[in-house]
Write an enzyme that holds these catalytic residues in place. Structure first.
Site, PDB file in Angstrom:
ATOM      1  N   GLY A 244     -18.699  17.626  19.847  1.00 17.37           N
ATOM      2  CA  GLY A 244     -17.582  18.508  19.556  1.00 17.37           C
ATOM      3  C   GLY A 244     -17.605  19.028  18.133  1.00 17.37           C
ATOM      4  O   GLY A 244     -17.497  20.216  17.884  1.00 17.37           O
ATOM      5  N   ARG A 594     -16.039  -0.955   6.508  1.00 18.18           N
ATOM      6  CA  ARG A 594     -16.701  -1.942   7.361  1.00 18.18           C
ATOM      7  C   ARG A 594     -17.329  -1.233   8.554  1.00 18.18           C
ATOM      8  O   ARG A 594     -16.680  -0.418   9.221  1.00 18.18           O
ATOM      9  CB  ARG A 594     -15.688  -2.978   7.840  1.00 18.18           C
ATOM     10  N   ILE A 595     -18.567  -1.536   8.815  1.00 21.77           N
ATOM     11  CA  ILE A 595     -19.295  -0.906   9.917  1.00 21.77           C
ATOM     12  C   ILE A 595     -19.079  -1.734  11.183  1.00 21.77           C
ATOM     13  O   ILE A 595     -19.487  -2.895  11.253  1.00 21.77           O
ATOM     14  CB  ILE A 595     -20.795  -0.783   9.589  1.00 21.77           C
ATOM     15  N   PRO A 598     -23.406  -1.313  13.928  1.00 25.74           N
ATOM     16  CA  PRO A 598     -24.516  -0.728  13.161  1.00 25.74           C
ATOM     17  C   PRO A 598     -25.386   0.219  13.971  1.00 25.74           C
ATOM     18  O   PRO A 598     -25.927   1.181  13.422  1.00 25.74           O
ATOM     19  CB  PRO A 598     -25.310  -1.962  12.704  1.00 25.74           C
ATOM     20  N   GLU A 670     -18.430  12.195   9.339  1.00 29.04           N
ATOM     21  CA  GLU A 670     -18.752  13.441   8.645  1.00 29.04           C
ATOM     22  C   GLU A 670     -19.528  13.263   7.348  1.00 29.04           C
ATOM     23  O   GLU A 670     -20.207  14.182   6.890  1.00 29.04           O
ATOM     24  CB  GLU A 670     -17.446  14.217   8.387  1.00 29.04           C
TER      25      GLU A 670
END
Length: 716
Positions: A244, A594-595, A598, A670
């Site tokens: 999108g 915080r991821i 991964p 982004e």
């Protein structure tokens, strides 16, 4: 080859690499997109768009078309259902959604009719037969930053259109080193893999829409307002979305026309836009012209920073590509001014596109900083370090945290930046000139109120219900991981339902706020459910459900500068005899909270970086001034990066949990594109000694500048 190890500390499900929950469905074709969901009695609509750039529809000769095989209806401004006049959507006034309400044609590609037929083939044939006559008027589609009708808007999505502090002209005059240059970027388009599609039908007095929507609640709310319906009578679903990037956030021609057609013919109707129609009906990134003025002392410390950007908008409504906002929280200066201006033209309305404002804004400012570093005789990273702000340069607010220099240090180590010879045009590999470049990246870390429900089922599983949207990012999987940790349950016991307006209010997938906003709500509901389960002797047959609403918690957040950060690195090879620019490797190091997963996070970072490469070298929509339309409005003429353009991309991150978020999330959708084009442009300068201030860096532009290759460099 792409790699990303990451330094996220895994505790349970969150922080561990997980394949997408729906991955098998997608690779086997079981996952259904909006254009694929079957319905009994389905009819098909084909959009007819204007061929003139400005004027009025004089006549539509639909009688012969209505007699063609399979044709059920021909809708246009003379017979279409009436919509809410002066429609105001969730994001404000939206004349773009007021389709078929008047004979006015505001741009090439504007919808002027919809043919509805039994099959899409019949609808297409009839649409191509339909004769539409126009009264044309002179049009203006030429973007020029000096356009006489240029104006300054009141505000942009990033806040005020203009910010100022200090005496800019005095600080520039007192500066030892000054950069004053113009940087330009062209019109660019989203081009998601899945074209926009929607099916609408009336079912027992309720409107059901299956849409490719980044936010079903927003779509449902706005459709109800546009068609003057009870909001409870509109139901929007979006099972899977094939990309999108901002173009599927709210009402577009496909879903408005599908509802119109279903209302008229009394049957389910699907409208799917063609690729060419996507170019004119779903928004795009405006071209920009950005003047950057930097003034520094002999040590490279900024005295003045002026970033002035111009973009275009349509005559229908205002959208600002707020390039000037990029540097507002990045670098300290005694005097700082940022400004955004707009030119109204007879073109389609631009819209949000991955990192709106930041993507083109970072190209200009990060290129200018590279030019300043060279004039000051400083390493580009050292220049940025010398201008680190202690607080927000414009707002004066404290930073929630700021790990930009950590990203640069780690990236420089991994990229072997210390071994770089700063002199341009001295490295060679056969016929190729080699260069390396870097740039900073930032994107706001926002959060929006959302609601969620978590149910402990009698069979020992848990069901998470939240009106999130998965645009291919792995949202289902990330939310399951968050819920698993909050509940203390195994991941395979979690079921996630998303993409349904009946699930309640939740933020759409946009602004890099989706996962953070949704996870906060899921965390709150799951944590309370876990407490209730600890007090319950046994589960009732219907299970136990806990609902959450984060409005109060989000509203209580203290004012801070909240951002994700990154450091982009690129190595390029340039052949000045052919004009080829090849990116040999890219590295991005990010501080983005915080991821959660991964595996899917790496996909987001690498995807953004690849798009930045595409922005730097390929992407450019060319608008013909005579016709007002695009000369390359399809995937044959609009070029973008393919796998062959991206041999090695590495994306990694530093430990950077947000201290004010219950999961520690910021947002990653982004930031991967921000700064990537600037790093490549800076690398091309290092390779050739020539600065390219206009994107894309096409072969013809490289050849035109080939005469400026540094002295002492021989051609192959």
């Amino acid at each position: 080859m792409t790699t990303a190890t990451g330094t996220t500390r895994a505790t349970g499900a969150v922080g561990t690499a997980r394949t997408r929950i729906e991955g098998l469905d997608k690779v086997t074709g079981a996952a259904r997109y909006a254009g694929e969901v079957p319905f009994a009695g389905l009819a098909h609509g084909w959009v007819v768009v204007s061929t003139v750039a400005r004027g009025r529809v004089r006549s539509i000769d639909d009688a012969p078309v209505r007699e063609m095989p399979g044709v059920l209806a021909v809708l246009h401004h003379g017979n279409a259902p009436r919509l809410q006049e002066g429609f105001v959507g969730t994001l404000g006034p939206d004349p773009v959604a007021e389709i078929f309400q008047r004979d006015r044609v505001p741009h090439v590609g504007w919808p002027v009719a919809l043919v509805v037929a039994e099959t899409s083939e019949q609808a297409r044939e009839a649409a191509e037969t339909l004769v539409v006559e126009y009264d044309t008027e002179p049009h203006d589609v030429a973007f020029d930053p000096r356009h006489p009708d240029r104006y300054t808007p009141e505000a942009t999505v990033q806040g005020p259109a203009v910010t100022e502090k200090g005496d800019l002209e005095a600080e520039l005059a007192a500066s030892t080193v000054v950069v004053d240059e113009l940087y330009t970027t062209p019109e660019q388009h989203h081009n998601a893999m899945e074209p926009h599609a929607a099916m609408a039908r009336w079912d027992g007095g309720r409107l059901e829409v299956v849409d490719t929507s980044q936010g079903t609640m927003m779509t449902a709310t706005d459709l109800a307002a546009l068609f003057q319906l009870d909001p409870e009578s509109v139901h929007v679903r979006s099972e899977h979305i094939g990309g999108g990037f901002g173009s599927k956030g709210w009402l577009r021609a496909h879903n408005v026309l599908a509802v119109m057609a279903a209302t008229v013919v009394g049957r389910p109707v699907r409208v799917v836009l063609t690729r060419r129609q996507v170019f004119s009906l779903t928004g795009y990134r405006s071209p920009t012209a950005q003047r950057v003025r930097l003034g520094a002392d002999a040590e490279g410390r900024l005295r003045a920073l002026d970033h002035d950007g111009v973009s275009l908008t349509s005559t229908l409504t205002e959208f600002v590509e707020a390039t000037g906002g990029y540097g507002r929280a990045m670098y300290e200066a005694e005097a700082l001014r940022t400004a955004n201006h707009v030119v109204r033209l007879d073109v389609p309305t631009p819209t949000f596109m991955r990192a709106p404002g930041e993507a083109p804004g970072s190209f200009a400012l990060e290129s200018a900083l590279d030019e300043l570093a060279e004039k000051c005789g400083l390493d580009p990273i050292e220049l940025r370090a010398r201008n680190e702000p202690a607080v927000g340069p414009v707002t004066g607010l404290p930073f929630a945290d700021r790990e930009l220099l950590t990203c640069f240090r780690e990236g420089a180590r991994r990229f072997n930046w210390e071994g770089r010879d700063p002199r341009p045009g001295v490295r060679r590999d056969g016929r190729w000139l080699l260069g390396t470049g870097t740039a900073a990246a930032t994107f706001p870390a926002g959060v929006a109120p959302s609601t969620a429900a978590v149910t402990a089922e009698a069979d020992g599983t848990f069901t998470v219900r939240i009106n999130a949207a998965d645009v291919g990012t792995g949202a289902r999987t990330a939310l399951a991981q968050v819920a698993a940790d909050a509940l203390g349950a195994d991941l395979d016991r979690i079921r996630v339902r998303i993409g349904d307006s009946d699930l309640g209010q939740a933020w759409l997938s946009g602004g890099s706020m989706g996962t953070r906003s949704w996870s906060w709500a899921v965390m709150a509901a799951a944590a309370e459910l876990r407490e209730r389960l600890a007090l319950s002797a046994e589960l009732p047959p219907e299970g136990i459900t806990v609902r959450s609403d984060t409005t109060e918690a989000v509203g209580a957040l203290a004012e801070r500068e909240r951002h994700s950060y990154g450091a982009q690195f690129a190595e390029v090879a340039v052949d000045v005899n052919t004009g080829e620019v090849r990116v040999r490797r890219m590295l991005g190091i990010f501080a983005a909270g915080r991821i959660v997963n991964p595996l899917t996070a790496r996909s987001q970072f690498v995807g953004g970086m690849t798009w930045g490469l595409s922005m730097a070298l390929h992407e450019e929509a060319i608008r013909d001034r005579v016709s007002g339309g695009l000369a390359n409005g399809d995937l044959a003429g609009y070029h973008f990066a393919a796998n062959a353009d991206v041999p090695v991309i590495e994306a990694d991150w530093v430990h950077d949990p947000d201290p004010d978020d219950p999961v520690g999330i910021k947002g990653i959708g982004e930031i991967g594109i921000v700064g990537a084009a600037a790093a490549i442009a800076n690398a091309v300068r290092h390779a050739t000694g020539v600065r390219h201030r206009a994107l894309p860096i096409r072969p013809d532009r490289v050849l035109a500048a080939a005469g400026a290759v540094p002295e002492g460099t021989t051609r192959a």
